[in-house]
Design an enzyme around this catalytic site. Structure first.
Site, PDB file in Angstrom:
ATOM      1  CB  THR A  57      -0.971   0.025   1.197  1.00  0.00           C
ATOM      2  OG1 THR A  57      -0.246   0.185   2.408  1.00  0.00           O
ATOM      3  CG2 THR A  57      -1.824  -1.232   1.254  1.00  0.00           C
ATOM      4  CG  ASP A  58       5.148   3.105   1.551  1.00  0.00           C
ATOM      5  OD1 ASP A  58       4.675   4.028   2.246  1.00  0.00           O
ATOM      6  OD2 ASP A  58       6.281   3.154   1.022  1.00  0.00           O
ATOM      7  CG  PHE A 165     -44.163  16.281   5.812  1.00  0.00           C
ATOM      8  CD1 PHE A 165     -43.930  15.443   4.731  1.00  0.00           C
ATOM      9  CD2 PHE A 165     -44.221  15.718   7.086  1.00  0.00           C
ATOM     10  CE1 PHE A 165     -43.758  14.067   4.899  1.00  0.00           C
ATOM     11  CE2 PHE A 165     -44.050  14.353   7.262  1.00  0.00           C
ATOM     12  CZ  PHE A 165     -43.814  13.529   6.165  1.00  0.00           C
ATOM     13  NE  ARG A 182     -41.278  20.159   5.157  1.00  0.00           N
ATOM     14  CZ  ARG A 182     -40.990  18.889   5.236  1.00  0.00           C
ATOM     15  NH1 ARG A 182     -40.981  18.275   6.411  1.00  0.00           N
ATOM     16  NH2 ARG A 182     -40.738  18.174   4.156  1.00  0.00           N
ATOM     17  CG  ASN A 251     -36.243  16.825   6.708  1.00  0.00           C
ATOM     18  OD1 ASN A 251     -35.977  18.023   6.595  1.00  0.00           O
ATOM     19  ND2 ASN A 251     -37.487  16.374   6.781  1.00  0.00           N
ATOM     20  CG  HIS A 253     -35.880  17.715  11.297  1.00  0.00           C
ATOM     21  ND1 HIS A 253     -36.785  17.367  10.313  1.00  0.00           N
ATOM     22  CD2 HIS A 253     -35.324  16.565  11.713  1.00  0.00           C
ATOM     23  CE1 HIS A 253     -36.775  16.042  10.159  1.00  0.00           C
ATOM     24  NE2 HIS A 253     -35.898  15.534  10.987  1.00  0.00           N
TER      25      HIS A 253
HETATM   26  O1  LIG Z   1     -40.207  15.416   3.859  1.00  0.00           O
HETATM   27  C1  LIG Z   1     -40.370  14.689   4.843  1.00  0.00           C
HETATM   28  N1  LIG Z   1     -40.409  13.339   4.684  1.00  0.00           N
HETATM   29  C2  LIG Z   1     -40.599  12.478   5.721  1.00  0.00           C
HETATM   30  O2  LIG Z   1     -40.641  11.236   5.533  1.00  0.00           O
HETATM   31  C3  LIG Z   1     -40.739  13.051   7.006  1.00  0.00           C
HETATM   32  N2  LIG Z   1     -40.933  12.517   8.237  1.00  0.00           N
HETATM   33  C4  LIG Z   1     -40.978  13.553   9.116  1.00  0.00           C
HETATM   34  O3  LIG Z   1     -41.099  13.437  10.382  1.00  0.00           O
HETATM   35  N3  LIG Z   1     -40.853  14.746   8.469  1.00  0.00           N
HETATM   36  C5  LIG Z   1     -40.676  14.448   7.144  1.00  0.00           C
HETATM   37  N4  LIG Z   1     -40.501  15.239   6.066  1.00  0.00           N
END
Ligand SMILES: O=c1[nH]c(=O)c2[nH]c(=O)[nH]c2[nH]1
Length: 298
Positions: A57-58, A165, A182, A251, A253
């Site tokens: 590997t060197d 959502f 959101r 996601n 949040h």
């Molecule tokens: O766009 C989303 N998809 C999900 O599957 C999901 N689940 C959740 O709690 N919020 C979101 N938002």
């Protein structure tokens, strides 16, 4: 019961190489993290400790540095192909090479100096190449034992409206309130598989990235899943040299802060940006004629 050696591979992971190209007083830099993984006739080393088939590997790490000097570094897909083909073509005991590269972007600091740079945010460009060598006949996806996957990670994006959502399953543990407005934020990881190994990688990367951003911005989102699909579809519709794209999108949040204790309204203006836990939305979008190539992704 018999015991046998299963699939295996080995190589030098995460060789960090920075290549400076001097054009008079104007310098150009490429900043990479290169991981090599080789496989082939590796029974003896595992079963008896005989290292005769092993390219250390060197040496693999040294090859990365030597190639950076000798060939320069152009598009990361091309540098990965060059390395992968070299390992298979030049070492008889190696039949397959996997080379993964991350590229960290630098942009010029405006001003007189041609040698001053600033890191371009968190975003990383990626490439993953598999090769059975230039004489290969394997099943990498292109019919000649080679495959190229391009991509990016940590492309952080946010829509401050245009995201809803609601209509989701309600069980005894559901507390989430449906919403018609959101914040939608994510850090995109995307990998796209090319039909061939000789695409115009710079152009294709710029175009795929543009499509991802455009689709994120222009999709009125009813879920992050819907946005993911729209992003993948836009790339495939625009770029026929790409046959599959895989996306992973956390996601990120943004929770509305309750300002009522302070006698204040919160009309979608003040949010708490949580870093964990996060929903993780993952999916693949394919052209319906995409050749099968699961090995390309491993
Ligand atoms: O766009 C989303 N998809 C999900 O599957 C999901 N689940 C959740 O709690 N919020 C979101 N938002």
């Amino acid at each position: 019961m018999g015991i046998v050696l299963g699939p295996n591979r080995y190589g030098k992971a995460e060789t960090r190489v920075v290549r400076v190209t001097r054009d008079g007083d104007t310098h150009h830099i490429k900043d990479l993290n290169v991981s090599v993984s080789l496989s082939g006739q590796m029974e003896d080393v595992h079963l008896t400790g005989d290292n005769a088939a092993i390219l250390p590997t060197d040496s693999q790490k040294n090859t990365v540095y030597a190639f950076a000097k000798k060939h320069g570094i152009g598009e990361i897909e091309e540098f990965a192909l060059l390395l992968a083909r070299h390992f298979v073509d030049e070492t008889p005991t190696i039949s397959h090479a996997r080379v993964e590269i991350e590229e960290y972007g630098w942009s010029r600091i405006p001003g007189k100096s041609g040698h001053s740079f600033v890191r371009s945010g968190t975003e990383v460009r990626t490439a993953l190449v598999h090769s059975d060598g230039t004489g290969g006949t394997g099943t990498g996806g292109t019919g000649n034992g080679e495959s190229v996957i391009s991509g990016l990670k940590d492309l952080v994006v946010l829509n401050s409206t245009g995201s809803e959502f609601h209509g989701f399953v309600q069980d005894e543990y559901t507390t989430l309130q449906p919403t018609t407005d959101r914040v939608l934020a994510t850090a995109v990881t995307a990998q796209w598989r090319h039909r061939g190994v000789d695409a115009e990688f710079a152009k294709s990367f710029a175009e795929a990235r543009r499509c991802l951003l455009e689709a994120f911005a222009e999709t009125h989102s009813l879920s992050l899943q819907q946005t993911l699909y729209a992003m993948g579809r836009t790339v495939l519709e625009t770029q026929h040299g790409i046959c599959e794209i895989r996306l992973a999108m956390p996601n990120k949040h943004h929770f509305l802060v309750d300002l009522q204790p302070f006698g204040l309204e919160n009309d979608n203006e003040v949010f708490f940006a949580a870093d964990r836990p996060y929903g993780l939305i993952e999916g693949s979008v394919l052209a319906d004629d995409a050749p099968d190539a699961p090995a390309a992704w491993t």
